[in-house]
Design a protein around this motif. Structure first.
Motif, PDB file in Angstrom:
ATOM      1  N   LEU A   1       0.842  -1.191   0.000  1.00  0.00           N
ATOM      2  CA  LEU A   1       0.000   0.000   0.000  1.00  0.00           C
ATOM      3  C   LEU A   1       0.878   1.242   0.000  1.00  0.00           C
ATOM      4  N   HIS A   2       0.342   2.335  -0.577  1.00  0.00           N
ATOM      5  CA  HIS A   2       1.098   3.579  -0.688  1.00  0.00           C
ATOM      6  C   HIS A   2       0.233   4.751  -0.241  1.00  0.00           C
ATOM      7  N   SER A   3       0.816   5.665   0.511  1.00  0.00           N
ATOM      8  CA  SER A   3       0.175   6.916   0.907  1.00  0.00           C
ATOM      9  C   SER A   3       1.011   8.079   0.406  1.00  0.00           C
TER      10      SER A   3
ATOM     11  N   ARG B   1      -3.638   3.644  -1.036  1.00  0.00           N
ATOM     12  CA  ARG B   1      -4.100   2.891  -2.197  1.00  0.00           C
ATOM     13  C   ARG B   1      -3.201   1.665  -2.390  1.00  0.00           C
ATOM     14  N   ARG B   2      -3.782   0.631  -2.967  1.00  0.00           N
ATOM     15  CA  ARG B   2      -3.020  -0.584  -3.236  1.00  0.00           C
ATOM     16  C   ARG B   2      -2.241  -0.419  -4.534  1.00  0.00           C
ATOM     17  N   VAL B   3      -0.956  -0.766  -4.497  1.00  0.00           N
ATOM     18  CA  VAL B   3      -0.148  -0.722  -5.713  1.00  0.00           C
ATOM     19  C   VAL B   3       0.263  -2.118  -6.173  1.00  0.00           C
ATOM     20  N   LEU B   4       0.270  -3.097  -5.255  1.00  0.00           N
ATOM     21  CA  LEU B   4       0.618  -4.472  -5.600  1.00  0.00           C
ATOM     22  C   LEU B   4      -0.126  -5.431  -4.706  1.00  0.00           C
TER      23      LEU B   4
ATOM     24  N   GLY C   1      13.381   2.069  -3.062  1.00  0.00           N
ATOM     25  CA  GLY C   1      13.014   1.268  -1.912  1.00  0.00           C
ATOM     26  C   GLY C   1      12.897  -0.206  -2.251  1.00  0.00           C
ATOM     27  N   TRP C   2      12.721  -1.002  -1.196  1.00  0.00           N
ATOM     28  CA  TRP C   2      12.587  -2.446  -1.309  1.00  0.00           C
ATOM     29  C   TRP C   2      11.445  -2.925  -0.414  1.00  0.00           C
TER      30      TRP C   2
ATOM     31  N   GLY D   1       9.893   5.596  -7.125  1.00  0.00           N
ATOM     32  CA  GLY D   1       8.827   5.898  -6.177  1.00  0.00           C
ATOM     33  C   GLY D   1       7.645   4.969  -6.249  1.00  0.00           C
ATOM     34  N   GLY D   2       7.857   3.718  -6.708  1.00  0.00           N
ATOM     35  CA  GLY D   2       6.788   2.740  -6.746  1.00  0.00           C
ATOM     36  C   GLY D   2       5.974   2.735  -8.018  1.00  0.00           C
TER      37      GLY D   2
END
Length: 363
Positions: free
Chosen positions: A111-113, A121-124, A178-179, A193-194
């Protein structure tokens, strides 16, 4: 035998109890947690919390079972639940900046904010993760490279199994890179940034596929710890994580880190410190036999450890000796700990987040 982290095991038990309790003849039809947003409820403020992340000087975010996300705007004195797009268990959270935040957990969820934890929101998720990885490794070509072939085969298993592997930790060194890491060498990397993600299954010195339990920054170093003594450090020039040899063969659950040191935390009260990027290690006498779930280095250099038995252990600046803080009523277990202000800790546990005053450092 493979192990998963203490938090992943606890989360699995919590999910099982929820499903079992709803298995009666009048129970509603099962809804996949990936398809159901987290339920908004006042009880979420007293539900278990697995992980904490400091956002800025005033704000902190907590995550836990069934997609619960809590946010505080007053250093953990009061909390509110924030909506989440899934009701799967969330195991880790991190904010590389006051606006950008990431949370990961079961079912391969990421999830990402972009607003400091107010919305997510869900990204994966694990439904598409395996297929994405298979496509990546087939394009890379694996015939002549054993590491690529092993990664491709692992990706195929993930695609066949579906969303079964959890992400156990996440770390962004800045807003761009990031990881996310998890069970059985699950690891993804992003440099934008995803917006896009790249599997790094072939970029770890982990041929046995041990689980990756924690990832942290220690100065310029990015370090991963996991099962059966696994410790790896990012080799930025090579673009891979290389193994660091340690004297301890047991499982690591977490880390505490500062710009000068790494402290790896594990089973039966085990803690080892390295002040030279993993070249040498020193055992710390924690005085406990409980698993150490997490820790934090305070601004004054003291080290605080949180254990599965609900203990909070405060060490000297080098961690050469520890004292046990007075137990918190009803804590039961301490899953994570952070500090936002002098002489106050925030502790994640089975009953939510508790604030705990601690004695000032000795002069």
């Amino acid at each position: 035998m493979r192990h998963v982290s203490a938090l992943a095991t606890i989360a699995a038990c919590l999910c099982a109890s929820v499903v079992a309790g709803a298995a009666g003849p009048s129970a509603p039809a099962f809804v996949d947690p990936l398809d159901a947003p987290a339920r908004m409820s006042p009880r979420a403020l007293r539900a278990p919390v697995f992980a904490l992340a400091v956002v800025d000087a005033e704000h902190v975010v907590a995550v836990g079972p069934r997609g619960h996300i809590l946010r505080s705007a007053d250093r953990g004195k009061t909390w509110e639940q924030r909506p989440a797009p899934v009701s799967t268990d969330l195991l880790a959270v991190q904010f590389p900046s006051p606006t950008q935040g990431w949370a990961v957990g079961h079912d391969g969820v990421v999830l990402h904010s972009t607003d400091g934890g107010l919305s997510w929101r869900r990204v994966l998720d694990g439904r598409s993760l395996g297929t994405m990885m298979v496509s990546y490794y087939e394009k890379k070509g694996a015939a002549a490279d054993p590491a690529l072939a092993r990664a491709r085969d692992d990706a195929k298993r993930m695609a066949e199994d579906g969303p079964t592997r959890p992400f156990l930790a996440v770390h962004f060194r800045d807003e761009r890179e990031g990881w996310a890491v998890g069970q059985f060498n699950l690891i993804l990397h992003t440099a934008d940034g995803g917006a896009t993600w790249e599997p790094w299954l072939d970029r770890t010195d982990n041929p046995d596929g041990y689980s990756l339990h924690a990832i942290r920054q220690a100065g310029d170093q990015v370090v991963i710890v996991g099962e059966l003594g696994l410790v790896m450090r990012l080799d930025a020039a090579a673009g891979r994580f290389v193994r660091i040899q340690t004297p301890y063969p047991g499982t690591w659950f977490g880390m505490a880190a500062s710009k000068d040191a790494i402290v790896a935390l594990g089973l039966r009260g085990t803690a080892w410190r390295s002040a030279d990027a993993g070249a040498s290690w020193k055992p710390l006498a924690t005085g406990t036999h409980a698993a150490v779930n997490g820790g934090v280095v305070l601004p004054d250099g003291r080290l605080v450890l949180a254990t599965q038995a609900g203990e909070l252990l405060v060490g000297t600046a080098l961690g050469d000796s520890f004292v046990r803080m007075a137990p918190m009523p009803g804590l039961g277990a301490a899953f994570d700990v952070v500090s936002m202000e002098a002489d106050w800790l925030l502790v994640a546990g089975p009953s939510g987040v508790q604030r705990l005053a601690m004695a000032p450092a000795a002069r």
